[in-house]
Design a protein around this motif. Structure first.
Motif, mmCIF file in Angstrom:
data_model
loop_
_atom_site.group_PDB
_atom_site.id
_atom_site.type_symbol
_atom_site.label_atom_id
_atom_site.label_comp_id
_atom_site.label_asym_id
_atom_site.label_seq_id
_atom_site.Cartn_x
_atom_site.Cartn_y
_atom_site.Cartn_z
ATOM 1 N N ARG A 27 0.729 -1.221 -0.121
ATOM 2 C CA ARG A 27 -0.007 0.193 -0.183
ATOM 3 C C ARG A 27 0.943 1.218 0.096
ATOM 4 N N ARG A 28 0.552 2.306 -0.618
ATOM 5 C CA ARG A 28 1.116 3.463 -0.583
ATOM 6 C C ARG A 28 1.188 4.202 0.908
ATOM 7 N N GLN A 29 2.161 4.439 1.228
ATOM 8 C CA GLN A 29 2.418 5.051 2.630
ATOM 9 C C GLN A 29 2.078 6.603 2.964
ATOM 10 N N ILE A 30 2.033 7.348 1.834
ATOM 11 C CA ILE A 30 1.696 8.683 1.581
ATOM 12 C C ILE A 30 0.796 8.922 0.561
ATOM 13 N N PRO A 31 0.006 10.281 0.479
ATOM 14 C CA PRO A 31 -0.836 10.374 -0.566
ATOM 15 C C PRO A 31 0.038 10.641 -1.871
ATOM 16 N N ALA A 32 -0.897 10.377 -2.864
ATOM 17 C CA ALA A 32 -0.362 10.798 -4.204
ATOM 18 C C ALA A 32 -0.272 12.009 -4.743
ATOM 19 N N PRO A 33 0.708 12.693 -5.126
ATOM 20 C CA PRO A 33 1.128 14.122 -5.393
ATOM 21 C C PRO A 33 -0.180 14.735 -6.341
ATOM 22 N N PRO A 34 -0.425 16.010 -5.931
ATOM 23 C CA PRO A 34 -1.536 16.685 -6.837
ATOM 24 C C PRO A 34 -0.943 16.875 -8.092
ATOM 25 N N PRO A 35 -1.997 16.843 -9.326
ATOM 26 C CA PRO A 35 -1.585 17.006 -10.605
ATOM 27 C C PRO A 35 -0.393 18.304 -10.817
ATOM 28 N N SER A 36 -0.667 19.194 -10.066
ATOM 29 C CA SER A 36 0.399 20.425 -10.326
ATOM 30 C C SER A 36 1.717 20.027 -10.039
ATOM 31 N N ALA A 37 2.022 18.884 -9.422
ATOM 32 C CA ALA A 37 3.419 18.516 -9.148
ATOM 33 C C ALA A 37 4.165 17.809 -10.248
ATOM 34 N N TYR A 38 3.351 17.581 -11.194
ATOM 35 C CA TYR A 38 3.919 16.551 -12.433
ATOM 36 C C TYR A 38 3.368 17.131 -13.863
ATOM 37 N N ASP A 39 2.327 18.203 -13.900
ATOM 38 C CA ASP A 39 1.986 18.596 -14.984
ATOM 39 C C ASP A 39 2.699 19.159 -15.930
#
Length: 183
Positions: A27-39
């Motif tokens: 399982r992921r231990q932290i939340p997925a990054p917001p789209p602004s982090a990789y857009d």
């Protein structure tokens, strides 16, 4: 394994997996990054086809103009899911404004469910070269003689190493030395 590298405003992402679960027991231990982090991503580097390094649903979140570079087994897996990737083999080079990316061998199983480690190009690392620096991304790899060859040929300034059951801390320190970097 996921990192965002900015080369003069040109975004490069390594092995993104934003799924909440990426294997039966992981399982992921932290939340997925917001789209602004990789857009602003222009290139996505895939090291191999294992679940914790390749997720088609995650790749669908990236800009459609982003180029995906991947070894053969990963590119085949993605094509079956309607996603095109450029197949890379050790020594292949992909130019981008301000630099280039060179595929290098990793010693790791490369197929989606494969378990036998090899350094035959089914799993890759990448060297990102620009006018100002050279970055080595290992992908998943065991410590193997190819790391010293990468150090001798490319002399990276920065190394992004995946420390995990394949590359433990003692071996990582040997890898850093082989790359010609200070500890």
């Amino acid at each position: 394994a996921c990192a965002y590298v900015d080369i003069g405003g040109f975004g490069i992402v390594t092995d993104p997996v934003f799924a909440e679960r990426y294997a039966i027991i992981r399982r992921r231990q932290i939340p997925a990054p917001p789209p602004s982090a990789y857009d602003q991503t222009r290139i996505v580097l895939i090291s191999h086809a294992h679940h914790d390094h390749l997720d088609a649903k995650t790749l669908a979140r990236f800009p459609s103009s982003a180029v995906i570079l991947a070894p053969g087994p990963a590119a085949e897996y993605l094509l079956k899911r309607g996603i095109r990737a450029r197949v890379m083999r050790p020594g292949d080079e992909y130019p981008f404004p301000g630099g280039s990316i060179i595929a290098v061998a990793a010693h790791h199983p490369g197929g989606r469910f494969s378990l036998r480690a090899r350094s035959d190009g089914r799993a890759l690392g990448y060297v990102i070269q620009s006018a100002h620096s050279t970055i080595y991304y290992s992908g998943d790899t065991d410590y193997f003689p190819g790391i010293a060859a990468i150090g001798a040929r490319y002399r990276p300034d920065v190394a992004i190493l995946n420390l995990n059951p394949h590359l433990h801390m003692p071996e990582a320190s040997f890898a850093v030395a082989d790359l010609g970097m200070p500890l």
